[in-house]
Design a protein around this motif. Structure first.
Motif, PDB file in Angstrom:
ATOM      1  N   LEU A 180      21.335   6.522 -27.131  1.00 29.78           N
ATOM      2  CA  LEU A 180      21.374   6.644 -25.669  1.00 29.78           C
ATOM      3  C   LEU A 180      19.970   6.486 -25.082  1.00 29.78           C
ATOM      4  CD1 LEU A 180      22.783   7.384 -23.014  1.00 29.78           C
ATOM      5  CD2 LEU A 180      22.339   9.753 -23.545  1.00 29.78           C
ATOM      6  N   ALA A 181      18.993   7.200 -25.679  1.00 30.55           N
ATOM      7  CA  ALA A 181      17.623   7.130 -25.167  1.00 30.55           C
ATOM      8  C   ALA A 181      17.078   5.711 -25.286  1.00 30.55           C
ATOM      9  CB  ALA A 181      16.748   8.116 -25.918  1.00 30.55           C
ATOM     10  N   ALA A 182      17.336   5.072 -26.449  1.00 30.05           N
ATOM     11  CA  ALA A 182      16.811   3.724 -26.652  1.00 30.05           C
ATOM     12  C   ALA A 182      17.443   2.744 -25.677  1.00 30.05           C
ATOM     13  CB  ALA A 182      17.072   3.287 -28.092  1.00 30.05           C
ATOM     14  N   PHE A 183      18.741   2.903 -25.427  1.00 28.14           N
ATOM     15  CA  PHE A 183      19.462   2.050 -24.473  1.00 28.14           C
ATOM     16  C   PHE A 183      18.863   2.197 -23.080  1.00 28.14           C
ATOM     17  CE2 PHE A 183      23.012   1.503 -21.483  1.00 28.14           C
ATOM     18  CZ  PHE A 183      23.538   0.296 -21.891  1.00 28.14           C
ATOM     19  N   MET A 184      18.649   3.457 -22.663  1.00 28.19           N
ATOM     20  CA  MET A 184      18.114   3.718 -21.325  1.00 28.19           C
ATOM     21  C   MET A 184      16.688   3.178 -21.201  1.00 28.19           C
ATOM     22  SD  MET A 184      20.110   5.201 -19.234  1.00 28.19           S
ATOM     23  CE  MET A 184      21.507   6.219 -18.972  1.00 28.19           C
ATOM     24  N   VAL A 185      15.887   3.354 -22.268  1.00 31.07           N
ATOM     25  CA  VAL A 185      14.497   2.888 -22.209  1.00 31.07           C
ATOM     26  C   VAL A 185      14.454   1.375 -22.111  1.00 31.07           C
ATOM     27  CG1 VAL A 185      12.395   2.679 -23.557  1.00 31.07           C
ATOM     28  CG2 VAL A 185      13.472   4.868 -23.319  1.00 31.07           C
ATOM     29  N   LEU A 186      15.323   0.706 -22.872  1.00 32.46           N
ATOM     30  CA  LEU A 186      15.338  -0.757 -22.802  1.00 32.46           C
ATOM     31  C   LEU A 186      15.706  -1.205 -21.391  1.00 32.46           C
ATOM     32  CD1 LEU A 186      15.115  -3.425 -24.366  1.00 32.46           C
ATOM     33  CD2 LEU A 186      17.577  -3.359 -24.584  1.00 32.46           C
ATOM     34  N   MET A 187      16.729  -0.580 -20.802  1.00 30.54           N
ATOM     35  CA  MET A 187      17.142  -0.912 -19.447  1.00 30.54           C
ATOM     36  C   MET A 187      15.987  -0.714 -18.469  1.00 30.54           C
ATOM     37  SD  MET A 187      20.007   1.134 -17.312  1.00 30.54           S
ATOM     38  CE  MET A 187      18.929   2.459 -16.827  1.00 30.54           C
ATOM     39  N   ALA A 188      15.329   0.450 -18.581  1.00 34.72           N
ATOM     40  CA  ALA A 188      14.246   0.773 -17.652  1.00 34.72           C
ATOM     41  C   ALA A 188      13.098  -0.217 -17.788  1.00 34.72           C
ATOM     42  CB  ALA A 188      13.761   2.200 -17.900  1.00 34.72           C
ATOM     43  N   GLN A 189      12.712  -0.510 -19.040  1.00 37.19           N
ATOM     44  CA  GLN A 189      11.537  -1.362 -19.232  1.00 37.19           C
ATOM     45  C   GLN A 189      11.828  -2.806 -18.855  1.00 37.19           C
ATOM     46  OE1 GLN A 189       8.709  -0.638 -21.980  1.00 37.19           O
ATOM     47  NE2 GLN A 189       8.793   1.500 -21.494  1.00 37.19           N
ATOM     48  N   LEU A 190      13.084  -3.236 -19.046  1.00 36.32           N
ATOM     49  CA  LEU A 190      13.438  -4.593 -18.642  1.00 36.32           C
ATOM     50  C   LEU A 190      13.255  -4.759 -17.138  1.00 36.32           C
ATOM     51  CD1 LEU A 190      14.701  -7.308 -19.429  1.00 36.32           C
ATOM     52  CD2 LEU A 190      16.931  -6.297 -19.047  1.00 36.32           C
ATOM     53  N   VAL A 191      13.821  -3.830 -16.356  1.00 32.99           N
ATOM     54  CA  VAL A 191      13.733  -3.948 -14.905  1.00 32.99           C
ATOM     55  C   VAL A 191      12.297  -3.724 -14.431  1.00 32.99           C
ATOM     56  CG1 VAL A 191      14.537  -2.982 -12.741  1.00 32.99           C
ATOM     57  CG2 VAL A 191      16.125  -3.319 -14.596  1.00 32.99           C
ATOM     58  N   LEU A 192      11.584  -2.779 -15.072  1.00 34.86           N
ATOM     59  CA  LEU A 192      10.206  -2.515 -14.654  1.00 34.86           C
ATOM     60  C   LEU A 192       9.304  -3.708 -14.938  1.00 34.86           C
ATOM     61  CD1 LEU A 192       9.977   1.181 -15.685  1.00 34.86           C
ATOM     62  CD2 LEU A 192       9.194   0.319 -13.520  1.00 34.86           C
ATOM     63  N   THR A 193       9.524  -4.387 -16.082  1.00 33.75           N
ATOM     64  CA  THR A 193       8.719  -5.572 -16.378  1.00 33.75           C
ATOM     65  C   THR A 193       8.908  -6.608 -15.286  1.00 33.75           C
ATOM     66  OG1 THR A 193       9.108  -5.136 -18.698  1.00 33.75           O
ATOM     67  CG2 THR A 193       8.197  -7.274 -18.148  1.00 33.75           C
ATOM     68  N   LEU A 194      10.166  -6.823 -14.878  1.00 35.69           N
ATOM     69  CA  LEU A 194      10.408  -7.799 -13.820  1.00 35.69           C
ATOM     70  C   LEU A 194       9.864  -7.295 -12.485  1.00 35.69           C
ATOM     71  CD1 LEU A 194      13.845  -8.975 -15.075  1.00 35.69           C
ATOM     72  CD2 LEU A 194      11.821 -10.364 -14.812  1.00 35.69           C
ATOM     73  N   GLY A 195       9.820  -5.985 -12.299  1.00 35.35           N
ATOM     74  CA  GLY A 195       9.173  -5.442 -11.109  1.00 35.35           C
ATOM     75  C   GLY A 195       7.693  -5.793 -11.068  1.00 35.35           C
ATOM     76  N   VAL A 251      16.437   1.848 -11.648  1.00 35.19           N
ATOM     77  CA  VAL A 251      16.314   2.561 -12.920  1.00 35.19           C
ATOM     78  C   VAL A 251      15.836   4.000 -12.779  1.00 35.19           C
ATOM     79  CG1 VAL A 251      16.138   0.606 -14.440  1.00 35.19           C
ATOM     80  CG2 VAL A 251      14.102   1.426 -13.335  1.00 35.19           C
ATOM     81  N   VAL A 252      15.021   4.317 -11.775  1.00 35.73           N
ATOM     82  CA  VAL A 252      14.493   5.680 -11.705  1.00 35.73           C
ATOM     83  C   VAL A 252      15.611   6.674 -11.420  1.00 35.73           C
ATOM     84  CG1 VAL A 252      12.933   7.182 -10.443  1.00 35.73           C
ATOM     85  CG2 VAL A 252      12.183   4.931 -11.103  1.00 35.73           C
ATOM     86  N   VAL A 253      16.593   6.275 -10.589  1.00 38.62           N
ATOM     87  CA  VAL A 253      17.714   7.183 -10.320  1.00 38.62           C
ATOM     88  C   VAL A 253      18.566   7.400 -11.569  1.00 38.62           C
ATOM     89  CG1 VAL A 253      17.908   6.848  -7.846  1.00 38.62           C
ATOM     90  CG2 VAL A 253      18.957   5.228  -9.385  1.00 38.62           C
ATOM     91  N   LYS A 254      18.438   6.516 -12.554  1.00 37.57           N
ATOM     92  CA  LYS A 254      19.240   6.664 -13.781  1.00 37.57           C
ATOM     93  C   LYS A 254      18.770   7.858 -14.618  1.00 37.57           C
ATOM     94  CE  LYS A 254      21.937   3.080 -13.271  1.00 37.57           C
ATOM     95  NZ  LYS A 254      21.231   2.238 -12.353  1.00 37.57           N
ATOM     96  N   LEU A 255      17.606   8.418 -14.272  1.00 38.47           N
ATOM     97  CA  LEU A 255      17.155   9.624 -14.977  1.00 38.47           C
ATOM     98  C   LEU A 255      18.184  10.738 -14.820  1.00 38.47           C
ATOM     99  CD1 LEU A 255      15.081  11.233 -16.517  1.00 38.47           C
ATOM    100  CD2 LEU A 255      13.889  11.678 -14.403  1.00 38.47           C
ATOM    101  N   ALA A 303      21.619  -1.675 -12.695  1.00 37.49           N
ATOM    102  CA  ALA A 303      20.156  -1.762 -12.659  1.00 37.49           C
ATOM    103  C   ALA A 303      19.717  -3.191 -12.388  1.00 37.49           C
ATOM    104  CB  ALA A 303      19.573  -1.248 -13.976  1.00 37.49           C
ATOM    105  N   LEU A 304      20.343  -4.161 -13.097  1.00 35.40           N
ATOM    106  CA  LEU A 304      19.951  -5.560 -12.914  1.00 35.40           C
ATOM    107  C   LEU A 304      20.296  -6.047 -11.510  1.00 35.40           C
ATOM    108  CD1 LEU A 304      21.160  -7.104 -16.276  1.00 35.40           C
ATOM    109  CD2 LEU A 304      18.882  -6.371 -15.669  1.00 35.40           C
ATOM    110  N   ILE A 305      21.541  -5.773 -11.072  1.00 34.50           N
ATOM    111  CA  ILE A 305      21.981  -6.321  -9.777  1.00 34.50           C
ATOM    112  C   ILE A 305      21.173  -5.708  -8.643  1.00 34.50           C
ATOM    113  CG2 ILE A 305      23.925  -6.638  -8.237  1.00 34.50           C
ATOM    114  CD1 ILE A 305      25.746  -6.207 -10.660  1.00 34.50           C
ATOM    115  N   LYS A 306      21.017  -4.373  -8.677  1.00 35.25           N
ATOM    116  CA  LYS A 306      20.367  -3.712  -7.553  1.00 35.25           C
ATOM    117  C   LYS A 306      18.902  -4.098  -7.457  1.00 35.25           C
ATOM    118  CE  LYS A 306      22.074  -1.796  -5.045  1.00 35.25           C
ATOM    119  NZ  LYS A 306      22.631  -0.472  -5.051  1.00 35.25           N
ATOM    120  N   ALA A 307      18.231  -4.244  -8.614  1.00 37.45           N
ATOM    121  CA  ALA A 307      16.838  -4.686  -8.581  1.00 37.45           C
ATOM    122  C   ALA A 307      16.739  -6.075  -7.976  1.00 37.45           C
ATOM    123  CB  ALA A 307      16.250  -4.663  -9.990  1.00 37.45           C
TER     124      ALA A 307
END
Lengths: 501, 110
Positions: free
Chosen positions: A79-94, A248-252, A335-339
């Protein structure tokens, strides 16, 4: 390879300090490069966890004897790894968006370091296995997010940031109080140990802590009774930041709910799920109606986040493995769509005569930018859940899990409320791209479209080839069903609860 | 001793809640900071359940649990940063509106 767990935290943290030493012109490029490395590390972490089937545990400072951790533990379970990957993917594009962004704020010397600290806070909060450490990382996240909004070009940035910071200080106070209460009851703050201890004996104090933790995570994820800071804050933040905050931040908070129901309070899970289900359904209806009533594109998308998070909460509320998998897929796709949508709203605002996402100002601005219109239209379809986008996959999985679980009342309400999404996204699309502009002016040079284009591409790819993500989420839901996997990875079998008077 | 600290925690919580409900932004921010202090004091007492002797010393009485003290130290540092930051933001806001009354700071209501 347990060192892998700390890399998604360590790389952005070292990068934030390193960037302060570098000349201002290269900071943006360095930040994107570092985020790419960090993203690769988190992908490797998820791959390792998935292939070995074991949580990657890292004891900070090596404070562990006989498998009993005494210091801070970082736990990279699926779960943690999944969430981190999601967060870092969107943050990188940010970060990629920030490079091509015309905002004054991206030229400030502290912008990129603080943005990297936001990444540290979010990744750390996902990866930590210690409740107090979660508090520290969440505070880091809040302070960086507030700084980035307080220095925004938007003149209401400071007020919105104050509102968010006030709310977050309250949420942090609740979390700290919950830490204290749990420490009095059980003498530990390690989440795996707490999970064992709470299911062995639930003290009345532990139930108070449950209420405090629920309030904290509701405030973090803008669940309906605690949502009021969110539209102001997300609309006022600089575009690259608001795109990551709202996705992604609200996903915390979502992560917190998943941990509460599947690790810490397994016996009390039905009650928690009932609360989340009700809050989620109210959120879907309220968020959808409020988004229809707004006059600002970014604000509309911020309200839409409340509605979309409602769907995820409903998935957690149903609580079956199928529904949890659907909630995880929904979280990733949202996360992807909203970003992408927020980046497009910010890009159109940067091309408007006055820099603003107000519908009265951006009406008709899109006419000169048909490519952006195509991107926005695909994003709108994704948000409303229409094929061939990944939004369709997530809604289909969620509704399917509701039908399998025979949850017809909540299914009916959210099914009707899902139509609201279509109304506000298509209305925004029509106003910006099809209505004649109020003041016909020449086109301005605006933000680059690389990051939203990449995100929309991912939206389409995951819509047409959804199987890997769905398989991954199903696998993660199996992990969530067996909290013993997590507990054994952290403390082994030899955990004996020490007597606390 | 426990009674005095308990009364202290209760009083701090009461003052904090009262200040948070005021219509002045600065008062209400001070209320949040006081709430943090009340919780810090509460955390500190969490270590007293075994005894109140100094930790890591050679005294014979039961020693205090040192972990909550470390937690409080961290929380104090964080709340100090938060206090400085929230006051800086309040300075900007109250200078812009020339008032601290929450009813008049209403530009975010679109």
């Amino acid at each position: 390879m347990n060192n892998l767990t700390i890399l998604p935290i360590l790389i952005p943290f070292a990068g934030a300090l390193l960037l302060l030493l570098l000349p201002r012109t290269v900071r943006g490029w360095m930040a994107v490069g570092l985020m790419a490395i960090s993203l690769a590390a988190s992908a490797l972490l998820l791959w390792t966890v998935t292939t070995t089937g074991e949580a990657q545990v890292y004891h900070v400072g090596g404070w562990v004897t006989d498998n009993i951790p005494f210091g801070i533990t970082l736990v990279g379970d699926q779960l943690a790894a999944f969430m981190v990957l999601m967060a870092q993917l969107v943050l990188t594009l940010g970060f990629v968006y920030a490079l091509g962004c015309n905002d004054q704020v991206t030229t400030y010397p502290t912008f990129y370091p603080v943005f990297l600290m936001l990444t540290v806070g979010l990744s750390g909060a996902f990866l930590t296995g210690d409740l107090f450490n979660l508090f520290v990382f969440a505070e880091l996240l809040v302070v960086s997010g507030t700084i980035l909004t307080a220095i925004a070009d938007d003149r209401f940035g400071t007020e919105a940031a104050f509102k968010y910071f006030y709310m977050s200080l309250l949420a942090a106070a609740f979390l700290l109080l919950a830490c204290g209460v749990l420490y009095i009851s059980y003498g530990t703050l390690n989440m795996a140990q707490l999970g064992v201890a709470i299911s062995a004996e639930t003290t009345p104090l532990a139930l108070i802590a449950l209420g405090l933790l629920l309030a904290t995570f509701m405030a973090k994820s803008a669940t309906v009774p605690f949502h009021f800071w969110q539209p102001d804050f997300h609309a006022a933040a600089p575009t690259p930041v608001s795109a990551t905050l709202s996705s992604v931040v609200v996903k915390l908070g979502i992560y917190g709910f998943l941990r509460l129901t599947t690790l810490l309070y397994v016996d009390q899970a039905p009650q928690i799920q009932m609360v989340l289900l009700v809050a989620g359904v109210i959120g879907i209806v309220y968020g959808g109606l409020a988004a229809i009533g707004t006059h600002n594109a970014k604000r509309m998308l911020a309200y839409s986040t409340i509605a979309q998070l409602g769907f995820i909460l409903v998935g957690i509320g149903w609580g079956t493995p199928l529904a949890l998998a659907a909630a995880l897929v929904f979280a990733f796709n949202h996360a992807l769509i909203k970003a992408a949508m927020l980046m497009l709203a910010g890009a159109i605002a940067s091309r408007a005569p006055v820099k603003s996402a107000d519908f009265n100002i951006i009406t008709g601005v899109g006419k000169q930018f048909p490519f952006m219109g195509v991107l926005f239209f695909i994003g709108a379809l994704g948000l409303a859940g229409i094929p061939p986008t990944n939004g369709f996959i997530s809604k289909m999985l969620l509704f399917n899990s509701g039908i399998v679980g025979t949850e017809y009342v909540s299914l009916l309400i959210i099914g009707v409320a899902a139509i609201l999404t279509l109304i506000y996204t298509i209305r925004a699309f029509m106003r910006v791209w099809f209505v004649a502009p109020a003041t016909p002016g020449k086109s301005k040079k605006g933000d680059l479209l690389i990051a939203p284009a990449l995100l929309i591409l991912l939206v389409l790819v995951l819509g047409l080839w959804a199987e890997p993500l769905v398989a991954l989420a199903t696998d993660t839901a199996t992990w969530l069903e067996n909290p013993s996997t997590y507990i054994e990875a952290v403390i082994g079998n030899g955990f004996v609860l020490t007597e606390v008077p | 001793m426990i009674l005095i600290i308990a009364i202290g925690i209760g009083t701090l919580f009461g003052i904090a809640l009262y200040q948070m409900l005021q219509r002045n932004v600065i008062r209400s921010a001070i209320g949040v900071i006081l709430l943090g202090s009340a919780i810090n004091l509460f955390l500190l007492t969490a270590g007293n359940s075994n005894g109140t002797g100094p930790a890591y010393s050679t005294v014979t009485e039961t020693q205090v649990d040192p972990l909550p003290q470390a937690l409080v130290l961290t929380a104090i540092v964080i709340s100090m940063g938060g206090l400085a930051f929230i006051l800086a933001m309040l300075y900007i806001i109250s200078a812009r509106y020339q008032t601290g009354n929450l009813d008049e700071i209403d530009n975010l209501k679109h």
